[in-house]
Motif scaffolding. Structure first.
Motif, short mmCIF file in Angstrom:
data_model
loop_
_atom_site.label_atom_id
_atom_site.label_comp_id
_atom_site.label_asym_id
_atom_site.label_seq_id
_atom_site.Cartn_x
_atom_site.Cartn_y
_atom_site.Cartn_z
N SER A 1 48.38 -28.08 10.83
CA SER A 1 49.63 -28.34 11.56
C SER A 1 49.44 -28.22 13.06
O SER A 1 50.01 -29.01 13.82
CB SER A 1 50.74 -27.41 11.07
N ARG B 1 53.80 -36.07 10.62
CA ARG B 1 52.42 -36.12 10.13
C ARG B 1 51.84 -37.54 10.11
O ARG B 1 50.74 -37.78 10.58
CB ARG B 1 52.36 -35.51 8.72
N LYS C 1 50.27 -31.46 15.35
CA LYS C 1 51.39 -31.31 16.29
C LYS C 1 51.05 -31.71 17.72
O LYS C 1 51.94 -32.06 18.48
CB LYS C 1 51.91 -29.87 16.28
N SER D 1 40.86 -28.23 12.54
CA SER D 1 41.81 -27.71 11.55
C SER D 1 41.31 -26.43 10.92
O SER D 1 42.10 -25.53 10.62
CB SER D 1 42.08 -28.75 10.47
N LYS E 1 55.05 -34.59 15.94
CA LYS E 1 55.65 -33.68 14.97
C LYS E 1 55.68 -34.29 13.58
O LYS E 1 55.76 -33.61 12.58
CB LYS E 1 57.05 -33.28 15.41
#
Length: 195
Positions: free
Chosen positions: A154, A164, A158, A148, A162
Motif C-alpha cells: 500500500s 490500486r 499510494k 513493497s 490512492k
C-alpha cells in the motif's frame, strides 16, 4: 534509509559492484561486499529450495537478504524485523501463517532459524508478487516487490495513486529507470537496517 535499501538491492540485482556499505545503529558497521556475499553463499541451499518452492528467482531472494541483513541470521531491527530476511512476526509473519492455514504469528526463535526465515521471506515475496499482479515490465516488478517488501504494497501504490488499478496503470507506463527515480524521490520511510 529506504532509498539506500532500494539502491543496494537494485545494484545487487543488476550485478554492479561497489566497495563498502556503511550502516549505522548502536554500533557502526562497515561491511565489505565480499564478506556479505560469502555469508549469503552459506545459505544457498535454503535459498535455492525456497526459490524452487515458490517459483521466485534466487537472485531476488539474495538481494533482499543482502539489503535487509547482510547475511546475518541474528539481525534484528528497531521495528522487530528478525533474521536474514527481516520478517516482522506481527505483519509478514501473520500473513504467511494465515496463508499456510496457521493461527497466530511465528515465534522469534522460528524467525532466527535461517531455513524458516528464508522460507517465510520467500513466501512473502510470492504473496507480494500476487498483490502487484498487473505490472507488466519484469524488472519494474522486481523493484516493486523489493520496495513493497521493505515498505508494504500500500505504501508503494499510494505514491502513484490512492486507487490500486490506477497506480498499476501508472507504473506500467514507466521504464525501470523512471520507476526507480520516482520511488526514490517519493517514498517516505526511515527505517534502521540492523540493531
Amino acid at each position: 534509509m529506504t532509498s539506500i535499501i532500494l539502491i543496494i538491492s537494485m545494484i545487487f540485482l543488476t550485478g554492479y559492484s561497489f566497495v563498502n556499505i556503511e550502516r549505522y545503529s548502536k554500533i557502526h558497521y562497515v561491511l565489505n561486499k565480499h564478506i556479505i556475499e560469502k555469508s549469503i553463499h552459506y545459505w544457498n541451499n535454503f535459498i535455492n529450495d525456497s526459490a524452487r518452492k515458490y517459483n521466485i528467482e534466487n537472485k531476488l531472494i539474495k538481494s533482499i537478504i543482502y539489503a535487509e541483513s547482510s547475511g546475518n541470521p541474528y539481525a534484528k531491527s528497531n521495528s522487530n524485523a528478525i533474521g536474514l530476511m527481516q520478517i516482522k512476526p506481527s505483519s509478514a509473519g501473520v500473513e504467511i501463517y494465515r496463508l499456510n492455514g496457521k493461527k497466530g504469528q511465528p515465534s522469534i526463535q522460528e524467525l532466527y532459524n535461517p531455513k524458516i526465515n528464508i522460507d517465510m521471506g520467500t513466501a512473502y515475496i510470492r504473496l507480494l508478487q500476487k498483490k502487484l499482479f498487473g505490472i507488466r515490465n519484469k524488472d519494474v516488478m522486481k523493484y516493486a516487490m523489493i520496495v513493497s517488501y521493505v515498505n508494504g504494497v500500500s505504501a508503494l501504490l499510494k505514491i502513484f495513486s490512492k486507487n490500486r488499478q490506477e497506480a498499476i496503470s501508472i507504473i506500467n507506463t514507466m521504464t525501470t529507470k523512471t520507476f526507480s527515480e520516482y520511488v526514490k524521490k517519493n517514498i517516505q520511510q526511515n527505517r534502521p537496517l540492523i540493531t
